[in-house]
Scaffold this active site. Structure first.
Site, mmCIF file in Angstrom:
data_model
loop_
_atom_site.group_PDB
_atom_site.id
_atom_site.type_symbol
_atom_site.label_atom_id
_atom_site.label_comp_id
_atom_site.label_asym_id
_atom_site.label_seq_id
_atom_site.Cartn_x
_atom_site.Cartn_y
_atom_site.Cartn_z
ATOM 1 N N ARG A 110 -8.386 4.252 2.108
ATOM 2 C CA ARG A 110 -7.667 5.073 3.069
ATOM 3 C C ARG A 110 -6.451 4.288 3.534
ATOM 4 O O ARG A 110 -6.527 3.056 3.686
ATOM 5 C CB ARG A 110 -8.500 5.276 4.342
ATOM 6 C CG ARG A 110 -9.715 6.025 4.218
ATOM 7 C CD ARG A 110 -10.183 6.329 5.612
ATOM 8 N NE ARG A 110 -10.877 5.168 6.205
ATOM 9 C CZ ARG A 110 -11.984 5.269 6.906
ATOM 10 N NH1 ARG A 110 -12.525 6.445 7.100
ATOM 11 N NH2 ARG A 110 -12.540 4.212 7.436
ATOM 12 N N ASP A 153 -3.964 4.849 7.040
ATOM 13 C CA ASP A 153 -3.841 5.708 8.221
ATOM 14 C C ASP A 153 -2.481 6.388 8.296
ATOM 15 O O ASP A 153 -1.570 6.042 7.548
ATOM 16 C CB ASP A 153 -4.032 4.866 9.489
ATOM 17 C CG ASP A 153 -5.477 4.471 9.670
ATOM 18 O OD1 ASP A 153 -6.364 5.217 9.211
ATOM 19 O OD2 ASP A 153 -5.715 3.401 10.267
ATOM 20 N N TYR A 205 -2.725 -6.345 1.560
ATOM 21 C CA TYR A 205 -1.911 -5.610 2.525
ATOM 22 C C TYR A 205 -0.819 -6.530 3.032
ATOM 23 O O TYR A 205 -1.055 -7.728 3.256
ATOM 24 C CB TYR A 205 -2.750 -5.173 3.734
ATOM 25 C CG TYR A 205 -3.666 -4.005 3.487
ATOM 26 C CD1 TYR A 205 -3.204 -2.707 3.653
ATOM 27 C CD2 TYR A 205 -4.990 -4.193 3.124
ATOM 28 C CE1 TYR A 205 -4.040 -1.617 3.449
ATOM 29 C CE2 TYR A 205 -5.841 -3.118 2.915
ATOM 30 C CZ TYR A 205 -5.358 -1.828 3.081
ATOM 31 O OH TYR A 205 -6.194 -0.763 2.880
ATOM 32 N N ARG A 234 -4.533 -4.296 11.241
ATOM 33 C CA ARG A 234 -3.678 -4.075 12.413
ATOM 34 C C ARG A 234 -4.201 -4.813 13.643
ATOM 35 O O ARG A 234 -3.422 -5.256 14.489
ATOM 36 C CB ARG A 234 -3.528 -2.581 12.672
ATOM 37 C CG ARG A 234 -2.683 -1.903 11.576
ATOM 38 C CD ARG A 234 -2.810 -0.395 11.575
ATOM 39 N NE ARG A 234 -2.446 0.171 12.854
ATOM 40 C CZ ARG A 234 -2.657 1.443 13.192
ATOM 41 N NH1 ARG A 234 -3.221 2.275 12.329
ATOM 42 N NH2 ARG A 234 -2.305 1.880 14.375
#
Lengths: 248, 248
Positions: free
Chosen positions: A52, A54, A113, A201
């Site tokens: 996923r 966001d 990431y 995050r």
């Protein structure tokens, strides 16, 4: 079964994340991709994503797989056909034939990431959608020292969004690197075997507090040990985050 | 009079150009800037821009000047005050006190525009608003040779939008440089004493035809001599264009 591995990139600004959200009326990358595949193949094709992302999160190397059985197109033409139909904020990068047991999520060995911070007194109109604007000076050396303490196999429960249903919160971060690009940009690059919901995050929000001098690098082991979300920093905004690569 | 020179940057995607368009209902950068100045200064402040930029065209160094007489703010606070009020796609970069006779447009000695081409078989979601996507390979050497033939003082009537009312179409281009960045990006950098309407975009459209092999570098002098818009190439799209710098 004809199993196709497809690598895609997207600007997540205008999407409510990657994953289909049935019945919500919110547009996701998966839905747009599946609509294009439907129009090209003449039948419904469901895709499985590696992860996923966001709302507002970007990807330069998201991977999906799907069964192209019955779609009469050579694999080497899929990218061009898709790019002729996809909106400009989603691009197909590469299509490959893979064995039937390949699964974009379960076969993934590592994901990378990148989180980008724009650190300047003056904001940039051109980075506003692709970075987190932090106007106060950041101590990048301290952030890098703190980042190293996140590396390895840990219980990352403190770095998971509150209320998440995931039981096993142990993950391995192979590397966390912090580097400057030019005067204003700071990149935080996380490579790991899996990530909890909002984990990157929240790690970034915590590292920014280290960079601002509100925390010490040595606080990281205590936060990890606490398994308490309230001990970690805030969740950094989505625009700075990008899924760079999935390894198999 | 208190004459302030203000340097700004903006992402032009969501604006109908820089210049105010009274009565059209279209939002321009100038109007948004003037609204913020009005709210901060408590009175109407009109700005004069160094140059128009069209809808979708960006700026990293647009310059305006305005009379701040009666606005009780130290010059060194103007940038911060404006950035606290401007939308995220416009940023104030620098404010300076200048002599009363300084005029952002008439005092300008040179302007530099950059035009960016994304040259790859596969489009990039991240460059879609900031470049011109050209999927066929471009001969950058030929483009650079053609670019050199645009340098100097010429009548650029052939490179002006048809129907433009400007009578004197002689301008001087101090330099036109073509350079690659990485695999996909090509930058065309134009520095000159003035530019006709759509002049950069028509030059780019013509240079791209050279890059595609549809024209030769040696065609440029003939196009210039013709003073005929129909002899030059098409107008390249606005998103690739950015006003980089104005020199005084």
């Amino acid at each position: 079964m004809r199993n196709i591995k497809l690598t895609i990139a997207y600007d997540g600004t205008n999407y409510h994340g990657f994953q289909e959200q049935r019945g919500t009326g919110l547009v996701t990358v998966q839905e747009v991709l599946e609509k294009c595949l439907y129009r090209l193949a003449g039948r419904e094709i469901k895709v499985t994503g590696a992860g996923r992302t966001d709302a507002g999160v970007h990807a330069r190397g998201q991977v999906v797989n799907f069964n192209a059985c019955g779609w009469n197109i050579p694999t080497e033409r899929i990218v061009l056909a898709l790019n002729g139909m996809l909106p400009a904020d989603i691009a197909a990068l590469k299509a490959e034939d893979v064995e039937p047991q390949f699964h974009a999520r379960f076969s993934a060995l590592a994901k990378t990431y990148r989180y980008t911070i724009y650190n300047s007194r003056i904001p940039s109109p051109f980075w506003r959608l692709y970075s987190y604007f932090v106007p106060r000076p950041l101590d990048v050396e301290a952030m890098a020292r703190a980042a190293k303490k996140l590396e390895g196999t840990h219980d990352f429960a403190a770095f998971q969004a509150a209320g998440s249903p995931v039981k096993n919160t142990v993950r391995t971060l192979y590397s966390v690197d912090v580097c400057r690009e030019g005067e204003e940009l700071i990149h935080l690059i996380f490579r790991g075997n899996g990530f909890l919901y909002n984990m990157v995050r929240i790690m970034v929000g915590t590292l920014v507090e280290v960079g601002l001098g509100k925390r010490e690098p040595d606080d990281i082991p205590d936060i990890l040990a606490s398994r308490d979300r309230t001990r970690a920093g805030p969740t950094a905004p989505p625009g700075g985050l990008c899924l760079e690569r999935v390894e198999y």
